[in-house]
Motif scaffolding. Structure first.
Motif, PDB file in Angstrom:
ATOM      1  N   THR A  15      53.044  45.003  53.166  1.00  0.00           N
ATOM      2  CA  THR A  15      54.009  44.396  54.207  1.00  0.00           C
ATOM      3  C   THR A  15      55.151  44.583  53.562  1.00  0.00           C
ATOM      4  O   THR A  15      55.437  45.022  52.427  1.00  0.00           O
ATOM      5  N   ASP A  16      56.463  44.038  54.604  1.00  0.00           N
ATOM      6  CA  ASP A  16      57.630  44.284  53.761  1.00  0.00           C
ATOM      7  C   ASP A  16      58.148  43.688  52.693  1.00  0.00           C
ATOM      8  O   ASP A  16      59.097  43.888  51.729  1.00  0.00           O
ATOM      9  N   ASP A  17      57.263  42.591  52.094  1.00  0.00           N
ATOM     10  CA  ASP A  17      57.521  41.882  51.037  1.00  0.00           C
ATOM     11  C   ASP A  17      56.216  41.629  50.226  1.00  0.00           C
ATOM     12  O   ASP A  17      56.189  40.980  49.165  1.00  0.00           O
ATOM     13  N   LEU A  18      55.270  42.343  50.503  1.00  0.00           N
ATOM     14  CA  LEU A  18      53.712  42.234  49.759  1.00  0.00           C
ATOM     15  C   LEU A  18      53.542  43.503  49.414  1.00  0.00           C
ATOM     16  O   LEU A  18      53.322  44.659  50.049  1.00  0.00           O
ATOM     17  N   TYR A  19      53.474  43.633  47.957  1.00  0.00           N
ATOM     18  CA  TYR A  19      53.097  44.916  47.300  1.00  0.00           C
ATOM     19  C   TYR A  19      51.880  44.751  46.528  1.00  0.00           C
ATOM     20  O   TYR A  19      51.187  44.020  46.023  1.00  0.00           O
ATOM     21  N   ILE A  20      51.166  46.002  46.655  1.00  0.00           N
ATOM     22  CA  ILE A  20      49.533  46.181  45.935  1.00  0.00           C
ATOM     23  C   ILE A  20      50.080  46.713  44.722  1.00  0.00           C
ATOM     24  O   ILE A  20      50.714  47.963  44.504  1.00  0.00           O
ATOM     25  N   LEU A  21      49.254  46.396  43.485  1.00  0.00           N
ATOM     26  CA  LEU A  21      49.493  46.941  42.251  1.00  0.00           C
ATOM     27  C   LEU A  21      47.935  47.352  41.850  1.00  0.00           C
ATOM     28  O   LEU A  21      47.260  46.407  41.613  1.00  0.00           O
ATOM     29  N   ARG A  22      47.789  48.699  41.983  1.00  0.00           N
ATOM     30  CA  ARG A  22      46.444  49.102  41.703  1.00  0.00           C
ATOM     31  C   ARG A  22      46.266  50.060  40.651  1.00  0.00           C
ATOM     32  O   ARG A  22      47.044  50.976  40.247  1.00  0.00           O
ATOM     33  N   VAL A  23      45.277  49.781  39.921  1.00  0.00           N
ATOM     34  CA  VAL A  23      44.896  50.714  38.762  1.00  0.00           C
ATOM     35  C   VAL A  23      43.369  51.228  39.081  1.00  0.00           C
ATOM     36  O   VAL A  23      42.508  50.491  39.467  1.00  0.00           O
ATOM     37  N   ASP A  24      43.253  52.468  38.955  1.00  0.00           N
ATOM     38  CA  ASP A  24      42.059  53.250  39.095  1.00  0.00           C
ATOM     39  C   ASP A  24      41.274  53.250  37.806  1.00  0.00           C
ATOM     40  O   ASP A  24      41.790  53.856  36.947  1.00  0.00           O
ATOM     41  N   ASP A  25      40.240  52.516  37.357  1.00  0.00           N
ATOM     42  CA  ASP A  25      39.561  52.433  36.217  1.00  0.00           C
ATOM     43  C   ASP A  25      38.664  53.583  36.252  1.00  0.00           C
ATOM     44  O   ASP A  25      37.419  53.230  36.398  1.00  0.00           O
ATOM     45  N   ALA A  26      38.960  54.635  35.525  1.00  0.00           N
ATOM     46  CA  ALA A  26      38.075  55.958  35.259  1.00  0.00           C
ATOM     47  C   ALA A  26      37.435  55.729  34.008  1.00  0.00           C
ATOM     48  O   ALA A  26      36.682  56.771  33.771  1.00  0.00           O
TER      49      ALA A  26
END
Length: 405
Positions: A15-26
């Protein structure tokens, strides 16, 4: 030699104030050091930027703690984090927490289930400020309205979810998650979703399966919420059609089956049971069945987690295993013990077993599966290698397996 894919990191706005911080664990080969995941897995943390501070929801595995710190710095100064919500204390979500607390000067208040608050010190030996949250408790934090909803046994007893009421976002932790590292962050692409859903089923079977009866309870608790986005700790974020993953989980929890799907679990020391299992497989395929076969032999050791994913929504199961030391062949016993715990009952089952001097294995396997609530359609025992009469019985048993459909 196994070639590992590079680890990838993503930041995007939910959303305008919510961020996803994603790591792809390979790098991980076995989720929880148990379940084979050649497809990898993501760890999704979320950062909510409020009026007078920021909230971090969950973290990443400890090995990615430094990278999470750097990812947070791409959005805010870590010292602006005033609160950290722990949805679930398992270390794939909390492992980076000590480092995040350190770079935030230990100022954030940790919000979690009372049990998780107790676990925090034991797991990480950190002296953090903690505040237990209660089921259905509503708080105004950094100018944002949050409701905390307990989701016990999905898949630990201290699991909670957070409903961010201002934007209708359910931050669901492990609930509504799945294995793999999808090509997209959101569910906007139908092709990506179709490719992803079997990994959700595999995740559900492996991780949630034992506690599947709690899924319906959790879904009922959330029924009155205006959920516009579901943001889980693994896999896709659902913003186009969040109801789709809820319905998918609900169907799995209720034992939904794919009509005509049969999974064959075959353990074979010297080929006798494998020969029998393939006769059944070929007969089922003639009838148009969707057959998945997992062959545990002296040259093959398939993925148990893939097997569970296929067994979970199968209409029928075939189990073929030899007698070993007057008992069930060990790997077959272990697999069926897992099936007993994690797979919904009421599947049609054919048990096949070879023996040299005792018939115990097949009978014990049938007893185990019957005790778990499955319908044993037939039990075929044979000495040595199947003769022509036994082969005909195998074909008849295959036809009987799905005949009620």
């Amino acid at each position: 030699m196994v070639t590992l894919m590079p680890v990838k990191f993503f930041v995007d706005k939910v959303t305008d104030d919510l961020y996803i911080l994603r790591v792809d664990d390979a790098e991980v080969a076995y989720f929880e050091a148990l379940w084979e995941i050649a497809e990898g897995v993501t760890y999704n943390a979320y950062l909510l930027v409020g009026d007078d501070g920021c909230i971090l929801f969950d973290s990443w595995k400890a090995r990615y703690a430094d990278q999470l710190a750097e990812t947070i710095r791409r959005v805010i100064d870590p010292r602006d984090i005033t609160h950290i919500v722990i949805h679930h204390m398992e270390q794939d979500h909390s492992g980076a927490l000590p480092e995040i607390l350190r770079i935030a000067d230990f100022r954030p208040e940790v919000l979690a289930h009372p049990m998780a608050c107790q676990m925090l010190g034991s797991f990480y030996r950190v002296n953090a400020k903690v505040r237990p949250v209660h089921d259905e408790e509503e708080l105004n934090v950094v100018g944002r309205r949050l409701r905390f909803i307990y989701a016990p046994w999905l898949h630990w007893p201290e699991t909670i979810t957070t409903y961010y009421a201002d934007h209708g976002v359910l931050l669901s932790g492990d609930v509504f998650g799945g294995f793999s590292s999808p090509d997209k962050i959101f569910d906007d692409d139908e092709e990506v979703v179709e490719k992803y859903l079997p990994h959700v089923r595999k995740y559900f079977a492996s991780v949630i399966g034992t506690y599947r009866q709690h899924v319906n309870k959790a879904v009922q608790k959330m029924a009155g919420l205006d959920i516009r986005v579901i943001a889980p700790a693994h896999g896709l974020v659902w913003r186009k059609d969040p109801r789709r993953v809820v319905n998918y989980y609900d169907a799995l929890a209720n034992g939904s089956q794919e009509r005509g799907k049969v999974t064959i679990i075959c353990a074979s020391m010297y080929g006798e049971c494998l020969h029998a299992a393939r006769i059944v497989m070929n007969e089922l395929k003639k009838r148009g069945a969707n057959v998945k076969i997992y062959e545990f032999t002296d040259t093959s050791r398939p993925s148990i987690s893939d097997l569970l994913g296929d067994v979970f929504n199968s209409e029928a199961i075939v189990v073929a295993a030899p007698t070993y030391e007057s008992d069930v062949f060990p790997i077959a016993r272990w697999i069926i013990e897992i099936v007993q715990k994690k797979i919904p009952s009421s599947k049609s089952v054919l048990v096949i077993s070879s023996y040299g001097w005792g018939e115990q294995a097949g009978k014990k396997l049938a007893e185990m599966l019957r005790a778990a609530g499955h319908d044993i359609k037939d039990l075929l025992l044979f000495r040595g290698r199947p003769d022509s009469e036994t082969e005909e019985k195998l074909r008849e048993a295959a036809n009987k397996l799905l005949s009620d459909g």
